[in-house]
Enzyme design. Structure first.
Site, PDB file in Angstrom:
ATOM      1  N   HIS A 198       4.974   4.239  -4.213  1.00  0.00           N
ATOM      2  CA  HIS A 198       5.178   4.021  -2.778  1.00  0.00           C
ATOM      3  C   HIS A 198       6.170   5.054  -2.225  1.00  0.00           C
ATOM      4  O   HIS A 198       6.145   5.376  -1.044  1.00  0.00           O
ATOM      5  CB  HIS A 198       5.732   2.620  -2.512  1.00  0.00           C
ATOM      6  CG  HIS A 198       4.752   1.519  -2.794  1.00  0.00           C
ATOM      7  ND1 HIS A 198       4.624   0.936  -4.028  1.00  0.00           N
ATOM      8  CD2 HIS A 198       3.854   0.905  -2.001  1.00  0.00           C
ATOM      9  CE1 HIS A 198       3.681   0.001  -3.974  1.00  0.00           C
ATOM     10  NE2 HIS A 198       3.211  -0.040  -2.754  1.00  0.00           N
ATOM     11  N   ASP A 213      -5.770   3.530  -4.047  1.00  0.00           N
ATOM     12  CA  ASP A 213      -4.582   2.776  -3.658  1.00  0.00           C
ATOM     13  C   ASP A 213      -4.236   3.201  -2.229  1.00  0.00           C
ATOM     14  O   ASP A 213      -4.849   4.119  -1.673  1.00  0.00           O
ATOM     15  CB  ASP A 213      -3.438   3.071  -4.632  1.00  0.00           C
ATOM     16  CG  ASP A 213      -2.418   1.926  -4.717  1.00  0.00           C
ATOM     17  OD1 ASP A 213      -2.428   1.047  -3.836  1.00  0.00           O
ATOM     18  OD2 ASP A 213      -1.604   1.913  -5.652  1.00  0.00           O
TER      19      ASP A 213
END
Length: 493
Positions: free
Chosen positions: A188, A260
């Site tokens: 992230h 993702d």
């Protein structure tokens, strides 16, 4: 289907079909319904979109009124990562707890019940399970989301989870290919790198994905990680060698490949989401997950237009985009056929999640019922995948069993003396999460146990630190039912 559907050219419809965007609110905005009518085949749901099962069912019905085969995806792992129960904590213990029990029948039943709840609300694609082998205990983003550090244990439970989830009519999306377990960086925030040789990857990371493929997983999610042994220049999500060469050709996988979240910094911060999305489809991905942070029409249009432009400029073969869109529609069609099986036996009150959480407990020492405990929860910064809106701990569940319970939450820097002063003459129950990754937690626990040898220690993350205190409880997860199971031990229930 709306009239607009017939006014959208094939290329534009294919570009829309491969997107899995998010949106704001608990009802579908007009722009989203309009794009679904134009060819958008999937949407992604997050905690912000869910207020109750009834509201969620109404939202998915709203989407299906526009397109009856729309894929409604969610990131519902159970355990620490929950969207269905984002504000109360999950009724399921999570993967590490299931791996600790090591009963594949239980894992299958838990996944089936979770799938039943999703299907009941109209959700038909779950971005789960995590098939990552958590071989690096310092991993900041996988941890208890993995079934464990043992490859073959992770493989058999991944397969059981896929079978259970899909028996409920909900497609599984096994993640994060080719394996995110041996990382010390959260994708992230930045681009993780796994520097192991091909033999290690084949013997460790890839085994659970092979098991998922054999179990019939309908989707696989790529990881934003650099694996130089497979591709020295591009992360897996953008790598033809990894998605087409390894996953498609070598492993023989025929289902949907989903990326993702493209807004994650590993991609957005290096390639940008438009270029990243084009490269991902060109590499072999079929669906672009975006919307955890970017949840608006402008993002959808930017990505749609980037894909169309890439085809027209010749940087993305039109047949590759068409193939990707066809795979999305094929999965959407499967979810329609699976609907008659979407009501497996069991009930919302079956309690299988709590049963699993109880079985997952590891208790060291001889617990004695506490009549007036003080629960001190040491709170690390939450990882983005889990989010900070989901409550965790033991205090609330223990207070329900022992009304005289008092509690406090303590961030990094809070001195042990403050906890002892707040506790007074009460027995201290100190609750930690991945203490081995947080030296400040270790110091606080040591100080508390030294001052109060009767301190009870509850570890709700990876139980890597040595047991200490008069009683040490490892829950193998921080979901609501994990807290309840630990509270029952402390209360003598």
């Amino acid at each position: 289907m709306t009239v607009l559907a017939h006014q959208t050219d094939t290329l534009t419809r294919d570009a829309l079909a491969v997107l899995q965007p998010g949106f704001e609110g608990t009802t579908a905005p007009a722009w989203l319904l309009r794009r679904v009518g134009e060819g958008l085949t999937a949407v992604g749901l997050f905690g912000r979109n869910i207020a109750s099962p009834e509201q969620l069912a109404a939202l998915t019905a709203q989407l299906r009124a526009e397109r009856d085969d729309v894929l409604v995806a969610i990131d519902e792992e159970g355990g620490d990562v929950t969207r269905l129960e984002v504000r109360g904590g999950s009724s399921f213990p999570g993967n590490l707890a299931l791996g600790a029990v090591d009963d594949t029948g239980l894992t299958r039943d838990v996944a089936r019940e979770l799938g039943r709840r999703l299907a009941e609300c109209g959700v038909n694609l779950n971005w789960a399970p995590s098939a990552d082998v958590n071989s690096n205990p310092d991993n900041p983003v996988i941890g208890v989301r993995s079934f464990g550090a043992d490859t073959h244990l992770a493989a058999r439970h991944t397969a059981a989870y896929v079978e259970g989830l899909q028996a409920s009519g909900v497609a599984a999306c096994t993640k994060h290919f080719p394996g995110h377990g041996d990382t010390s960086v959260d994708s992230h925030h930045a681009l993780p790198r796994i520097d192991v040789d091909l033999d290690t990857l084949q013997a460790r990371e890839l085994i659970p994905f092979k098991a998922a493929i054999e179990a019939g997983t309908k989707a696989v999610m790529s990881a934003h990680i650099l694996v130089p042994a497979l591709d020295p220049t591009r992360p897996a999500t953008l790598s033809p060698q990894i998605l087409t060469g390894l996953l498609r050709k070598e492993l023989g996988y025929e289902g949907l490949i989903v990326t993702d979240g493209m807004e994650m910094n590993a991609i957005a911060g290096t390639y940008g989401i438009e270029r990243g999305s084009v490269l991902a489809i060109a590499a072999g991905a079929d669906a672009i997950c975006v919307g955890g942070g970017l949840a608006d029409e402008a993002t959808v249009l930017r990505l749609r237009d980037a894909l169309v432009a890439a085809v027209r400029e010749g940087t993305l073969p039109e047949e590759r985009l068409a193939d990707a869109a066809a795979r999305v529609r094929e999965l959407a069609a499967w979810t329609c056929r699976a609907r008659p099986d979407a009501r497996p036996e069991g009930s919302r009150a079956s309690g299988i999640g709590l049963t699993a959480a109880r079985r997952a407990l590891a208790v060291t020492g001889a617990p004695r019922p506490l009549s007036a405990p003080y629960v001190a929860t040491l709170t690390p910064v939450a990882n983005i995948a889990v989010g900070d809106e989901t409550p965790w701990g033991v205090a609330e569940e223990l207070a329900a069993l022992v009304p005289a319970t008092a509690s406090g939450r303590y961030p990094e820097g809070a001195p042990a003396e403050a906890i002892l002063a707040a506790a007074g003459d009460r027995t201290v129950v100190v609750v930690v999460r991945d203490a081995h990754r947080h030296p400040w937690m270790e110091r606080a626990v040591e100080a508390l146990v030294a001052a109060r040898p009767d301190t009870v220690v509850v570890e709700m993350g990876l139980p890597m630190a040595a047991p200490r205190g008069s009683v040490y409880i490892a829950t193998h997860g921080a979901s609501r039912v994990c807290g309840r199971a630990a509270a029952e031990v402390i209360a003598g229930a």
